[in-house]
Design a protein around this motif. Structure first.
Motif, PDB file in Angstrom:
ATOM      1  N   ASP A 183      -8.772   0.546   5.737  1.00 38.29           N
ATOM      2  CA  ASP A 183      -7.441   0.244   6.261  1.00 38.29           C
ATOM      3  C   ASP A 183      -6.839  -0.968   5.542  1.00 38.29           C
ATOM      4  OD1 ASP A 183      -8.633  -2.040   7.381  1.00 38.29           O
ATOM      5  OD2 ASP A 183      -8.679  -1.203   9.400  1.00 38.29           O
ATOM      6  N   GLU A 184      -5.669  -1.383   5.992  1.00 39.13           N
ATOM      7  CA  GLU A 184      -4.934  -2.463   5.330  1.00 39.13           C
ATOM      8  C   GLU A 184      -5.754  -3.747   5.221  1.00 39.13           C
ATOM      9  OE1 GLU A 184      -0.558  -4.611   5.597  1.00 39.13           O
ATOM     10  OE2 GLU A 184      -1.280  -3.459   7.305  1.00 39.13           O
ATOM     11  N   ILE A 213      -1.571   5.624   3.153  1.00 41.29           N
ATOM     12  CA  ILE A 213      -1.571   5.325   4.589  1.00 41.29           C
ATOM     13  C   ILE A 213      -1.277   6.570   5.432  1.00 41.29           C
ATOM     14  CG2 ILE A 213      -0.362   4.040   6.422  1.00 41.29           C
ATOM     15  CD1 ILE A 213      -2.232   2.284   4.763  1.00 41.29           C
ATOM     16  N   ILE A 250       0.864  -1.175   0.000  1.00 33.91           N
ATOM     17  CA  ILE A 250       0.000   0.000   0.000  1.00 33.91           C
ATOM     18  C   ILE A 250       0.903   1.227   0.000  1.00 33.91           C
ATOM     19  CG2 ILE A 250      -1.793   1.269   1.225  1.00 33.91           C
ATOM     20  CD1 ILE A 250      -2.531  -1.450   2.557  1.00 33.91           C
TER      21      ILE A 250
END
Length: 128
Positions: free
Chosen positions: A49-50, A34, A29
């Motif tokens: 999110d991840e 982020i 990512i």
């Protein structure tokens, strides 16, 4: 928009291998997403999110592909993946193909635009 569409099934498998760091593949990512976009009040739709991103890649599919931009051919081919996040809300994941084995997730946002809703099973947006 349909750049090398015949290869999309193979490309999604390679991107998925990269998420799991299998067979020399790597999917990362972008730090830009982020560090600068995720949970930033100036970008209220950047909430994935991840885990959400990797879940969407694992359960989604490529719906668009580009190899050129406003300034001509782009050496970093883009693929647009649509898939469900962990919560079940669908998101759009933009992936850059850096090399045959390296992929960068450029950005992620809700699949709430008509352009993307048509690719969601049942055509249901997150707002419905």
């Amino acid at each position: 928009m349909d750049h090398l569409k015949a290869y999309w099934p193979q490309e999604i498998e390679c991107i998925r291998k990269g998420v799991n760091r299998q067979d020399g593949y790597l999917t990362l990512i972008s730090p830009h997403y982020i560090n600068d976009r995720l949970q930033n009040k100036d970008y209220p739709d950047r909430v994935f999110d991840e885990l959400d991103i990797f879940w969407a890649i694992s359960n989604g599919h490529i719906v668009e592909g580009y190899d050129s931009g406003d300034r001509g051919r782009n050496p970093e081919v883009e693929r647009t993946i649509i898939g469900p996040s962990v919560s079940g809300n669908y998101c759009v994941v933009i992936v850059l193909i850096k090399t045959a084995t390296r992929f960068i997730i450029k950005t992620v946002f809700p699949a709430d635009r008509e352009r993307y809703i048509k690719h969601i099973p049942g055509g249901i947006s997150n707002a419905d």
